[in-house]
Design a protein around this motif. Sequence first.
Motif, PDB file in Angstrom:
ATOM      1  N   GLY A 188      84.344   2.038  52.310  1.00 43.48           N
ATOM      2  CA  GLY A 188      84.328   3.479  52.136  1.00 43.48           C
ATOM      3  C   GLY A 188      82.899   3.967  52.296  1.00 43.48           C
ATOM      4  O   GLY A 188      81.937   3.208  52.048  1.00 43.48           O
ATOM      5  N   VAL A 219      83.093   5.647  45.385  1.00 50.05           N
ATOM      6  CA  VAL A 219      83.457   5.449  46.793  1.00 50.05           C
ATOM      7  C   VAL A 219      84.148   4.104  46.923  1.00 50.05           C
ATOM      8  O   VAL A 219      83.832   3.156  46.212  1.00 50.05           O
ATOM      9  N   VAL A 240      80.357   7.665  51.844  1.00 44.96           N
ATOM     10  CA  VAL A 240      80.160   9.076  51.496  1.00 44.96           C
ATOM     11  C   VAL A 240      78.728   9.457  51.843  1.00 44.96           C
ATOM     12  O   VAL A 240      77.780   8.727  51.537  1.00 44.96           O
ATOM     13  N   ARG A 283      90.257  11.942  50.696  1.00 42.99           N
ATOM     14  CA  ARG A 283      90.626  10.647  51.267  1.00 42.99           C
ATOM     15  C   ARG A 283      90.817  10.842  52.775  1.00 42.99           C
ATOM     16  O   ARG A 283      91.386  11.845  53.206  1.00 42.99           O
ATOM     17  N   THR A 284      90.376   9.885  53.570  1.00 45.81           N
ATOM     18  CA  THR A 284      90.527   9.970  55.021  1.00 45.81           C
ATOM     19  C   THR A 284      91.955   9.658  55.434  1.00 45.81           C
ATOM     20  O   THR A 284      92.781   9.303  54.598  1.00 45.81           O
ATOM     21  N   VAL A 307      83.335  12.054  53.956  1.00 45.98           N
ATOM     22  CA  VAL A 307      83.927  10.771  53.549  1.00 45.98           C
ATOM     23  C   VAL A 307      84.510  10.108  54.791  1.00 45.98           C
ATOM     24  O   VAL A 307      85.191  10.753  55.584  1.00 45.98           O
ATOM     25  N   ASP A 309      87.820   6.660  50.599  1.00 49.22           N
ATOM     26  CA  ASP A 309      88.074   7.472  49.413  1.00 49.22           C
ATOM     27  C   ASP A 309      86.753   7.821  48.746  1.00 49.22           C
ATOM     28  O   ASP A 309      85.915   6.944  48.535  1.00 49.22           O
ATOM     29  N   GLY A 310      86.554   9.097  48.433  1.00 45.77           N
ATOM     30  CA  GLY A 310      85.334   9.527  47.754  1.00 45.77           C
ATOM     31  C   GLY A 310      85.612  10.574  46.698  1.00 45.77           C
ATOM     32  O   GLY A 310      86.441  11.456  46.902  1.00 45.77           O
ATOM     33  N   HIS A 355      87.499  15.445  45.139  1.00 46.15           N
ATOM     34  CA  HIS A 355      87.969  14.206  45.757  1.00 46.15           C
ATOM     35  C   HIS A 355      88.554  14.463  47.132  1.00 46.15           C
ATOM     36  O   HIS A 355      89.138  15.522  47.389  1.00 46.15           O
TER      37      HIS A 355
END
Length: 173
Positions: free
Chosen positions: A95, A114, A97, A168-169, A82, A153-154, A166
């Motif tokens: 976003g 995403v 993925v 998140r970066t 992600v 976010d993925g 799930h």
Amino acid sequence: MTMAAAVSGAALSLLGTGVASAGTGPAATPEQRAANQAVGAAGTEAGNPLSAVATAAGVCSDAAQIGTTEYIYRGTEKIASVKQFYSAKCDENYGYVWAWKSFLDKKINFDLTVGVWAYERNALVGRKDVFGTHSQEFWGNAAKTADECTSGDGTMSIPGDPQPLHTRTSKRC
């Protein structure tokens, strides 16, 4: 090793995480642009804003990664990357993925979401949902969040698994 794999690997090593804030990410370097142009419409783990999937999603061609790369795990297995991208030309975040081939080889269809997490809004912006897919590359819709704190976010939902997976970066402000 195929030429596409070699170029993809080169693109991976060229695309650093940078030190930019959410809305002021660095422009793609000449090396990043060259690597993306070399693979043309192909998707890459590094994220090619010139890919057919990115183009269909309306991603601006100068989009470059900002923040960290994070991973979605199924147990101890890494199944997807992600990332968050920023386009200076369009002043938008995206976003991203990338589902790993080792997971896709299992022939499991999954649902995917995403987008860009906007902290001040407490909301997923530029959200894209894909259902019953077996694809590898996913770009969220454009998020007008350049002046906000954000993360890529993925989420993957796999039939039979007890809960969605799930990540998140890193938060970029």
